[in-house]
Design a protein around this motif. Structure first.
Motif, short mmCIF file in Angstrom:
data_model
loop_
_atom_site.label_atom_id
_atom_site.label_comp_id
_atom_site.label_asym_id
_atom_site.label_seq_id
_atom_site.Cartn_x
_atom_site.Cartn_y
_atom_site.Cartn_z
N VAL A 166 0.94 -1.13 0.00
CA VAL A 166 -0.01 0.05 0.10
C VAL A 166 1.07 1.33 -0.13
CG1 VAL A 166 -1.64 1.24 1.33
CG2 VAL A 166 -1.66 -0.96 1.33
N PHE A 167 0.55 2.17 -0.91
CA PHE A 167 1.47 3.38 -1.19
C PHE A 167 0.73 4.51 -1.57
CE2 PHE A 167 1.34 0.49 -4.78
CZ PHE A 167 1.20 1.47 -5.66
N GLY A 168 1.31 5.73 -1.44
CA GLY A 168 0.57 6.95 -1.91
C GLY A 168 0.68 8.08 -0.66
N GLU A 169 -0.18 9.02 -0.74
CA GLU A 169 -0.02 10.12 0.14
C GLU A 169 -1.35 10.82 0.32
OE1 GLU A 169 2.73 11.19 1.24
OE2 GLU A 169 4.19 10.28 -0.07
N GLY A 170 -1.48 10.86 1.80
CA GLY A 170 -3.00 11.19 2.11
C GLY A 170 -4.05 10.44 1.90
N ASP A 171 -4.76 11.12 1.20
CA ASP A 171 -6.12 10.36 0.81
C ASP A 171 -5.93 9.77 -0.65
OD1 ASP A 171 -7.33 11.10 2.92
OD2 ASP A 171 -8.43 13.12 1.84
N GLU A 172 -4.84 9.94 -1.24
CA GLU A 172 -4.52 9.47 -2.46
C GLU A 172 -3.59 8.19 -2.25
OE1 GLU A 172 -5.67 10.09 -5.82
OE2 GLU A 172 -7.05 11.04 -4.97
N ARG A 173 -4.09 6.90 -2.23
CA ARG A 173 -3.26 5.73 -2.15
C ARG A 173 -3.55 4.66 -3.14
NH1 ARG A 173 -3.13 3.58 4.02
NH2 ARG A 173 -5.48 3.95 3.79
N TRP A 174 -2.48 3.91 -3.34
CA TRP A 174 -2.97 2.69 -4.21
C TRP A 174 -2.26 1.49 -3.72
CZ3 TRP A 174 -1.40 7.54 -5.62
CH2 TRP A 174 -2.31 8.39 -6.24
N TRP A 175 -2.41 0.31 -4.40
CA TRP A 175 -2.08 -0.89 -3.62
C TRP A 175 -1.69 -1.73 -4.80
CZ3 TRP A 175 -4.60 -5.32 -5.46
CH2 TRP A 175 -5.93 -5.00 -6.13
N LEU A 176 -0.88 -2.74 -4.66
CA LEU A 176 -0.43 -3.94 -5.59
C LEU A 176 -0.43 -5.13 -4.83
CD1 LEU A 176 1.97 -3.78 -8.50
CD2 LEU A 176 2.41 -5.60 -6.68
N ALA A 177 -0.87 -6.29 -5.48
CA ALA A 177 -0.77 -7.73 -4.68
C ALA A 177 -0.15 -8.39 -5.61
CB ALA A 177 -2.02 -8.31 -4.39
N TYR A 178 0.65 -9.58 -5.25
CA TYR A 178 1.19 -10.60 -5.84
C TYR A 178 0.77 -11.88 -5.14
CZ TYR A 178 4.92 -13.89 -7.27
OH TYR A 178 5.38 -15.32 -7.87
N LEU A 179 0.27 -12.76 -5.92
CA LEU A 179 -0.30 -14.49 -5.40
C LEU A 179 0.42 -15.07 -6.36
CD1 LEU A 179 -3.96 -12.97 -4.99
CD2 LEU A 179 -2.28 -12.81 -3.25
N THR A 180 0.45 -16.23 -5.39
CA THR A 180 0.76 -17.56 -6.58
C THR A 180 0.58 -18.81 -5.40
OG1 THR A 180 2.81 -18.93 -7.26
CG2 THR A 180 3.30 -17.49 -5.40
N ASP A 181 -0.18 -19.63 -6.04
CA ASP A 181 -0.52 -20.87 -5.35
C ASP A 181 0.59 -21.90 -5.32
OD1 ASP A 181 -0.63 -21.62 -8.06
OD2 ASP A 181 -2.80 -22.01 -7.92
N THR A 182 1.73 -21.70 -5.66
CA THR A 182 2.91 -22.55 -5.80
C THR A 182 4.16 -22.19 -4.89
OG1 THR A 182 4.46 -23.97 -6.92
CG2 THR A 182 3.91 -21.73 -7.75
N GLN A 183 4.71 -22.98 -4.35
CA GLN A 183 6.08 -22.65 -3.54
C GLN A 183 7.18 -22.84 -4.18
OE1 GLN A 183 5.94 -23.49 0.86
NE2 GLN A 183 3.88 -24.24 0.66
N ARG A 184 7.03 -23.31 -5.22
CA ARG A 184 8.46 -23.82 -6.36
C ARG A 184 8.49 -22.84 -7.42
NH1 ARG A 184 7.69 -30.28 -6.14
NH2 ARG A 184 7.76 -30.71 -3.66
N SER A 185 9.44 -22.49 -7.98
CA SER A 185 9.91 -21.86 -9.18
C SER A 185 9.24 -20.55 -9.42
CB SER A 185 9.77 -22.72 -10.36
OG SER A 185 8.46 -23.33 -10.56
N ALA A 186 8.75 -19.62 -8.31
CA ALA A 186 8.04 -18.81 -8.54
C ALA A 186 8.79 -17.46 -8.05
CB ALA A 186 6.66 -18.61 -7.75
N PRO A 187 8.75 -16.39 -8.57
CA PRO A 187 9.42 -15.12 -7.96
C PRO A 187 9.13 -14.89 -6.53
CG PRO A 187 8.46 -14.59 -10.14
CD PRO A 187 7.80 -15.93 -9.45
N GLY A 188 10.21 -14.29 -5.95
CA GLY A 188 9.86 -13.87 -4.44
C GLY A 188 9.51 -12.47 -4.42
N SER A 189 9.47 -12.10 -2.85
CA SER A 189 8.89 -10.85 -2.52
C SER A 189 9.97 -9.80 -2.84
CB SER A 189 8.83 -10.80 -1.07
OG SER A 189 8.20 -11.65 -0.40
N PRO A 190 11.25 -9.79 -2.78
CA PRO A 190 12.06 -8.62 -3.32
C PRO A 190 11.75 -8.41 -4.75
CG PRO A 190 13.50 -10.31 -2.18
CD PRO A 190 12.07 -10.89 -2.25
#
Length: 228
Positions: free
Chosen positions: A191-215
């Protein structure tokens, strides 16, 4: 009468004979010489360079953003990098932007979602960006990823882009059922932004293998631009 002098093997008059390796004892690599490997490596490097120049998605890993395009989301006013090997999916299930790996069937698997943090989203009522990200993570895990389990390896980080600063949170979902230990997945929200103007981004994966990580997702969030 002629007298022939016999010289023994230890005589100083016998020239030195260099040791010559037995060809029958050489390995195939020794017979070919050191140049074979060097030539092979050179040809492989040249082929890789040509492949990257012509079609980066064919050789780069799915978690690479090198040479990726930017998608302009008019609804949220954000420009978000589209990683190489990913595509923008029409009709997002949640938010105003959805990206999935190329060739994805569209099931509740690996995906990136984003949008403006608006009233109606429970996270919008929370001023603290970290707490808002946690609430958003619970929402997307339950309604989008649809995977139950306990949280492990929780991680938080600061994010900042043209829209403003914020916080991200991520964790591994460990399934409650023992025989499903290979299932579960990763949930990431920012969640990021300033004041009342904020946005969000989500990353989801249902596998624990060969998927990009949080960084990797942090890099995408930090690269977000404002339209115009």
């Amino acid at each position: 009468m002629l007298v022939f002098a016999l010289m023994g093997p230890d005589s100083d008059d016998v020239p030195d004979v260099p040791d010559v390796p037995d060809a029958n004892r050489l390995t195939p690599e020794e017979r070919r010489g050191p140049r074979t490997l060097q030539v092979a490596l050179f040809l492989l490097a040249a082929l890789l360079l040509v492949s990257v120049a012509t079609n980066p998605a064919a050789v780069l890993p799915r978690d690479s953003t090198l040479a990726g395009d930017h998608h302009l989301d008019e609804e949220s006013g954000l420009e978000i990098a589209v990683p190489v090997g990913w595509r923008v999916k029409s009709g997002p299930d949640f938010g105003s932007v959805e990206m999935v790996p190329t060739g994805s069937s569209g099931s509740h698997g690996t995906r990136i979602l984003a949008g403006r943090l608006e009233p109606g989203n429970a996270a919008a009522a929370i001023d603290d960006d970290r707490q808002a990200a946690i609430t958003l993570a619970e929402t997307v895990q339950q309604y989008v990823l649809q995977v139950d389990g306990t949280r492990d390896e929780q991680r938080t980080a600061e994010v900042r882009n043209e829209a403003g600063g914020g916080r991200s949170i991520s964790y591994i979902v460990v399934p409650s059922v023992l025989h499903q230990e290979d299932e579960g997945g990763l949930v990431y929200t920012a969640v990021f932004g300033e004041g009342d103007e904020r946005w969000w981004l989500a990353y989801l994966t249902d596998t624990q293998r060969s998927a990009p990580g949080s960084p990797w997702v942090d890099r995408i969030v930090n690269d977000i631009r404002l339209a115009g």
